[in-house]
Scaffold this active site. Structure first.
Site, PDB file in Angstrom:
ATOM      1  N   HIS A 102       7.127  12.529  -5.215  1.00 35.68           N
ATOM      2  CA  HIS A 102       5.789  12.862  -4.731  1.00 35.68           C
ATOM      3  C   HIS A 102       5.056  13.846  -5.643  1.00 35.68           C
ATOM      4  O   HIS A 102       3.918  13.567  -6.041  1.00 35.68           O
ATOM      5  CB  HIS A 102       5.736  13.303  -3.274  1.00 35.68           C
ATOM      6  N   TYR A 153       1.078  14.123  -8.243  1.00 35.22           N
ATOM      7  CA  TYR A 153       0.097  15.184  -8.533  1.00 35.22           C
ATOM      8  C   TYR A 153       0.167  15.611  -9.998  1.00 35.22           C
ATOM      9  O   TYR A 153      -0.824  16.109 -10.542  1.00 35.22           O
ATOM     10  CB  TYR A 153       0.247  16.357  -7.574  1.00 35.22           C
ATOM     11  N   HIS A 205      -2.509   0.874  -2.663  1.00 42.49           N
ATOM     12  CA  HIS A 205      -2.773   2.323  -2.583  1.00 42.49           C
ATOM     13  C   HIS A 205      -2.586   2.986  -3.941  1.00 42.49           C
ATOM     14  O   HIS A 205      -3.432   3.730  -4.406  1.00 42.49           O
ATOM     15  CB  HIS A 205      -1.840   2.960  -1.542  1.00 42.49           C
ATOM     16  N   PHE A 206      -1.482   2.659  -4.594  1.00 40.81           N
ATOM     17  CA  PHE A 206      -1.259   3.451  -5.807  1.00 40.81           C
ATOM     18  C   PHE A 206      -2.026   2.921  -7.017  1.00 40.81           C
ATOM     19  O   PHE A 206      -2.158   3.621  -8.004  1.00 40.81           O
ATOM     20  CB  PHE A 206       0.221   3.725  -6.065  1.00 40.81           C
ATOM     21  N   HIS A 207      -2.583   1.719  -6.901  1.00 41.09           N
ATOM     22  CA  HIS A 207      -3.473   1.311  -7.995  1.00 41.09           C
ATOM     23  C   HIS A 207      -4.845   1.990  -7.882  1.00 41.09           C
ATOM     24  O   HIS A 207      -5.555   2.122  -8.875  1.00 41.09           O
ATOM     25  CB  HIS A 207      -3.595  -0.205  -8.062  1.00 41.09           C
ATOM     26  N   ARG A 209       5.681  -5.983  -0.631  1.00 43.57           N
ATOM     27  CA  ARG A 209       5.507  -5.630  -2.029  1.00 43.57           C
ATOM     28  C   ARG A 209       6.742  -6.134  -2.783  1.00 43.57           C
ATOM     29  O   ARG A 209       7.765  -6.455  -2.168  1.00 43.57           O
ATOM     30  CB  ARG A 209       5.331  -4.118  -2.190  1.00 43.57           C
ATOM     31  N   ARG A 210       6.651  -6.176  -4.092  1.00 45.26           N
ATOM     32  CA  ARG A 210       7.795  -6.449  -4.947  1.00 45.26           C
ATOM     33  C   ARG A 210       8.502  -7.759  -4.653  1.00 45.26           C
ATOM     34  O   ARG A 210       9.729  -7.847  -4.749  1.00 45.26           O
ATOM     35  CB  ARG A 210       8.821  -5.318  -4.821  1.00 45.26           C
TER      36      ARG A 210
HETATM   37 FE1  HAS Z   1       0.185   8.297  -2.310  1.00 46.28          FE
HETATM   38  C1  HAS Z   1       2.862   6.207  -1.722  1.00 46.28           C
HETATM   39  C2  HAS Z   1       0.452   9.574   0.860  1.00 46.28           C
HETATM   40  C3  HAS Z   1      -2.334  10.564  -2.972  1.00 46.28           C
HETATM   41  C4  HAS Z   1       0.514   7.685  -5.674  1.00 46.28           C
HETATM   42  N1  HAS Z   1       1.429   7.137  -3.469  1.00 46.28           N
HETATM   43  C5  HAS Z   1       2.436   6.318  -3.022  1.00 46.28           C
HETATM   44  C6  HAS Z   1       3.021   5.627  -4.143  1.00 46.28           C
HETATM   45  C7  HAS Z   1       2.385   6.093  -5.264  1.00 46.28           C
HETATM   46  C8  HAS Z   1       1.379   7.032  -4.825  1.00 46.28           C
HETATM   47  C9  HAS Z   1       2.685   5.718  -6.715  1.00 46.28           C
HETATM   48  O1  HAS Z   1       2.492   9.535   3.155  1.00 46.28           O
HETATM   49  C10 HAS Z   1       4.097   4.547  -4.059  1.00 46.28           C
HETATM   50  C11 HAS Z   1       5.459   5.044  -4.318  1.00 46.28           C
HETATM   51  C12 HAS Z   1       6.441   3.882  -4.272  1.00 46.28           C
HETATM   52  O2  HAS Z   1       6.511   3.142  -5.265  1.00 46.28           O
HETATM   53  O3  HAS Z   1       7.097   3.693  -3.242  1.00 46.28           O
HETATM   54  N2  HAS Z   1      -0.793   9.735  -1.232  1.00 46.28           N
HETATM   55  C13 HAS Z   1      -0.545  10.074   0.056  1.00 46.28           C
HETATM   56  C14 HAS Z   1      -1.489  11.112   0.489  1.00 46.28           C
HETATM   57  C15 HAS Z   1      -2.283  11.383  -0.609  1.00 46.28           C
HETATM   58  C16 HAS Z   1      -1.818  10.529  -1.677  1.00 46.28           C
HETATM   59  C17 HAS Z   1      -1.576  11.754   1.831  1.00 46.28           C
HETATM   60  N3  HAS Z   1      -0.743   8.969  -3.980  1.00 46.28           N
HETATM   61  C18 HAS Z   1      -1.737   9.916  -4.038  1.00 46.28           C
HETATM   62  C19 HAS Z   1      -2.119  10.149  -5.403  1.00 46.28           C
HETATM   63  C20 HAS Z   1      -1.299   9.348  -6.179  1.00 46.28           C
HETATM   64  C21 HAS Z   1      -0.455   8.612  -5.262  1.00 46.28           C
HETATM   65  C22 HAS Z   1      -3.168  11.133  -5.845  1.00 46.28           C
HETATM   66  C23 HAS Z   1      -1.219   9.175  -7.654  1.00 46.28           C
HETATM   67  C24 HAS Z   1      -1.962   9.772  -8.536  1.00 46.28           C
HETATM   68  N4  HAS Z   1       1.395   7.925  -0.732  1.00 46.28           N
HETATM   69  C25 HAS Z   1       1.375   8.598   0.465  1.00 46.28           C
HETATM   70  C26 HAS Z   1       2.495   8.132   1.306  1.00 46.28           C
HETATM   71  C27 HAS Z   1       3.187   7.178   0.560  1.00 46.28           C
HETATM   72  C28 HAS Z   1       2.479   7.075  -0.701  1.00 46.28           C
HETATM   73  C29 HAS Z   1       2.855   8.566   2.660  1.00 46.28           C
HETATM   74  C30 HAS Z   1       4.455   6.407   0.983  1.00 46.28           C
HETATM   75  C31 HAS Z   1       4.113   5.116   1.550  1.00 46.28           C
HETATM   76  C32 HAS Z   1       5.325   4.262   1.814  1.00 46.28           C
HETATM   77  O4  HAS Z   1       5.578   3.966   2.982  1.00 46.28           O
HETATM   78  O5  HAS Z   1       6.053   3.869   0.884  1.00 46.28           O
HETATM   79  C33 HAS Z   1      -3.390  12.432  -0.668  1.00 46.28           C
HETATM   80  O6  HAS Z   1      -3.138  13.334  -1.716  1.00 46.28           O
HETATM   81  C34 HAS Z   1      -4.750  11.834  -0.829  1.00 46.28           C
HETATM   82  C35 HAS Z   1      -5.868  12.851  -0.671  1.00 46.28           C
HETATM   83  C36 HAS Z   1      -7.157  12.338  -1.262  1.00 46.28           C
HETATM   84  C37 HAS Z   1      -8.330  12.247  -0.639  1.00 46.28           C
HETATM   85  C38 HAS Z   1      -9.522  11.668  -1.371  1.00 46.28           C
HETATM   86  C39 HAS Z   1     -10.526  12.716  -1.828  1.00 46.28           C
HETATM   87  C40 HAS Z   1     -11.600  12.069  -2.634  1.00 46.28           C
HETATM   88  C41 HAS Z   1     -12.023  12.469  -3.853  1.00 46.28           C
HETATM   89  C42 HAS Z   1     -13.069  11.647  -4.556  1.00 46.28           C
HETATM   90  C43 HAS Z   1     -14.346  12.392  -4.880  1.00 46.28           C
HETATM   91  C44 HAS Z   1     -15.375  11.470  -5.438  1.00 46.28           C
HETATM   92  C45 HAS Z   1     -15.979  11.568  -6.658  1.00 46.28           C
HETATM   93  C46 HAS Z   1     -16.882  10.464  -7.095  1.00 46.28           C
HETATM   94  C47 HAS Z   1     -15.718  12.669  -7.612  1.00 46.28           C
HETATM   95  C48 HAS Z   1      -8.515  12.683   0.766  1.00 46.28           C
HETATM   96  C49 HAS Z   1     -11.511  13.690  -4.504  1.00 46.28           C
HETATM   97  C50 HAS Z   1     -18.318  10.782  -6.912  1.00 46.28           C
HETATM   98  C51 HAS Z   1     -19.067   9.599  -7.358  1.00 46.28           C
HETATM   99  C52 HAS Z   1     -20.375   9.469  -7.217  1.00 46.28           C
HETATM  100  C53 HAS Z   1     -21.032   8.218  -7.655  1.00 46.28           C
HETATM  101  C54 HAS Z   1     -21.235  10.517  -6.637  1.00 46.28           C
HETATM  102 CU    CU Z   2       3.968  10.836  -1.794  1.00 45.22          CU
END
Ligand code: HAS
Ligand code: CU
Length: 542
Positions: free
Chosen positions: A215, A219, A366-368, A429-430
């Protein structure tokens, strides 16, 4: 910039971009295979080799080498030189050796264990030893970053280090803590087992150690993107950073909260008491908070830029942003995709909802959107800014660079939005082929996987543009003088109150992080080590 630092950074960029190119080519075959389209040499053996190569080269090699390159550029900007350049080159060599070993094992079908390398699937020892070498090399990078941070604090005598250096150092510290998990898994379990020194392995313990690392790994990918969003993008967009103190708090919170959350990947695993899973759930909710802060601060900074450029009305500022600059459009589009991906993360993190989406196509989708868009698309955009400055060459093939982020956005939207829905209707998946020998249920996702494959083709076109632009620039760009990176100005300078800031004391927060990790992991790990354990022999299905 001294030429040796430039060369060091560019050497990392070369490895990163080449790994990305190979991994992107593998991905097309996978997307077509999952849509049940016949591609040459299609077989389960080929598919799992390819998915492993894609995952390892994209998620571990492309990212890590780019992150190290960016770190050296940040440290150089901070102090006018990097710390211990010889060590940095030695670590580069070690990481390259490790990557070559792992790539050899994968491409010769000796390590089809996917990028999470869960036992009892077993790989050739070269795969595990190679990846371990990459991790060891990255520790050298961490030491260099922390030393640069300390030097900057000394030289600034009390003034805060730049935001980019603060974020990079928080990331290096986070990485040091996180990699304890994977290093233990490699040294005490996987390597001795793959060498035949021990006959069996405990998969549950291995998974716990892996996700202790896995995890915070996400980050480790995200924070460099946030460094670019906060410290570079506002300036490139023509504005200022809305709040520097909030940005600093964000990075410090990531250092503290990134690691004690690994069980959210193991909700469905036996052998971990529900109470401990709940504790990790609370921490997971907490770690979403700094990303919400980021959404607020970065969008506010972009709004400032849009309004300074003449944008009017509630949303007029969005159109006024410089969408034609690929270093800016990549951040905007990565952020938009991350809004969806981050929201999906919160769904994954809820125990009951996780039981619906776990191990389905939803997770790959999700992770893409997260690592594959928030991080990867930002890194590509940053290359358009960094590579010409560091190489001292003009950007080549500007038109391709300009359309590339939009192609990525389109491809990822097609690929990932359909992937989420397909996951909800049950597509695992997979799996190598998704027709299930014509089973009725499989018809539910047939259209979705076809659209997803189309997304894969668009993504490949985008990837090809990126590789062509960067290699074209490095090899044939018109020579100019190398230039410094310019960080964004804050809207208001750091106040005196903040200067003495508690949030800057990363050493202290590292200790807090260690305490939290002990609270989250000591008892469950102790239990796994002391209860009756069952070992498994290794399996090599292909
Ligand atoms: Fe995740 C599974 C929960 C964030 C990557 N995650 C994965 C896996 C990967 C991954 C690779 O709770 C798969 C692993 C595997 O192969 O089994 N993830 C979360 C949560 C967050 C989260 C709570 N994940 C990430 C990030 C990753 C990433 C970042 C990579 C970089 N994830 C999980 C959970 C699993 C999981 C479970 C397990 C699932 C399972 O059952 O296997 C949080 O950190 C997300 C918080 C983010 C937000 C979004 C904020 C929005 C922003 C955008 C601002 C917009 C802008 C654009 C700047 C609340 C900051 C403005 C544009 C204009 C035009 C104005
Ligand atoms: Cu995680």
């Amino acid at each position: 910039m001294p030429r040796t630092t430039n060369r060091l950074i560019l050497a990392h960029i070369w490895v990163s971009v080449l790994a990305f190119g190979v991994a992107a080519a593998m991905a097309v075959m996978q997307a077509l295979s999952r849509a049940n389209l016949e591609v040459p040499y299609r077989s389960a053996r080929m598919y799992y080799m390819s998915v492993t190569a894609h995952g390892v080269l994209m998620a571990l090699v492309f990212t890590t080498f780019f992150i190290m390159a960016l770190g050296y550029a940040v440290a150089h900007r901070e102090n006018g030189a990097i710390k211990w350049p010889r060590l940095a080159w030695a670590m580069f060599g070690l990481a390259l050796l490790g990557t070559t070993m792992a790539a050899w094992a994968i491409l010769t079908f000796r390590a089809s264990v996917l990028y999470t390398f869960y036992p009892p699937l077993q790989a050739h020892p070269a795969f595990y030893i190679g990846l371990t070498l990459v991790v060891v090399a990255s520790w050298g990078w961490c030491a260099s970053m922390i030393a640069s941070w300390r030097e900057s604090r000394r030289r600034n005598s009390g003034r805060p280090v730049s935001l980019a250096m603060h974020g990079t150092t928080a990331n290096a510290m986070l990485w040091l803590l996180a990699t304890i998990g994977v290093a233990s898994e490699m040294l005490f379990q996987l390597i001795p087992w793959s060498l035949g020194w021990v006959k069996t392995i405990d998969p549950l313990l291995a998974r716990m150690l892996f996700w202790f690392f896995g995890h915070p790994l996400v980050y480790f990918w995200l924070l460099p993107a946030y460094v670019i969003w906060y410290a570079l993008a506002p300036r490139l967009a023509g504005g200022k950073l809305f709040s520097e103190p909030l940005a600093r708090v964000t990075f410090t919170l990531f250092l503290v909260l990134s690691t004690p959350v690994g069980f959210h990947h193991q909700y469905q695993d036996p052998g971990i008491p529900a109470g401990w899973k709940l504790f990790h759930t609370f921490n997971t909710m907490a770690i979403s908070f700094p990303s919400l802060l980021t959404a607020f601060t970065v969008v506010a900074s972009l709004e400032i830029a849009g309004r300074l450029r003449g944008g009017r009305g509630l949303f007029g500022w969005i159109g006024a942003l410089p969408w034609r600059d690929p270093a800016v459009s990549s951040v905007l589009l990565a952020g938009l995709l991350f809004m969806v991906g981050g929201f999906g993360g919160s769904i994954n993190a809820a125990y009951t909802l996780n039981s619906v989406v776990h191990n389905t196509a939803w997770i790959a989708a999700h992770f893409h959107l997260t690592v594959g868009s928030a991080a990867a698309l930002t890194f590509m955009g940053a290359c358009y800014y960094l590579v010409p400055r560091i190489a001292g060459r003009e950007l080549e093939l500007g038109l391709l660079a300009r359309i590339q982020p939009f192609l990525w956005f389109l491809g990822m939207a097609l690929f990932s939005f359909t992937g989420h829905i397909a996951g909800l209707v049950g597509l695992p998946r997979r799996v190598f082929e998704t027709s299930y020998a014509g089973a009725a249920q499989a018809s539910a996702w047939q259209t979705l996987t076809t659209v997803s494959a189309l997304g894969g083709l668009v993504l490949f076109a985008s990837a090809a543009c990126f590789v062509a632009v960067i290699l074209g620039t490095l090899l044939a760009g018109k020579r100019t003088a190398p230039q410094m990176i310019e960080w964004a100005e804050p809207l208001s300078p750091p106040t005196d109150g903040f200067r003495a800031g508690l949030w800057d004391r990363l050493g202290l927060w590292f200790v807090v992080a260690v305490v939290l990790v002990i609270l989250a992991y000591a008892v469950p790990l102790w239990d796994v080590l002391h209860l009756t354990r069952y070992g498994s022999p290794g399996y090599k299905p292909f």
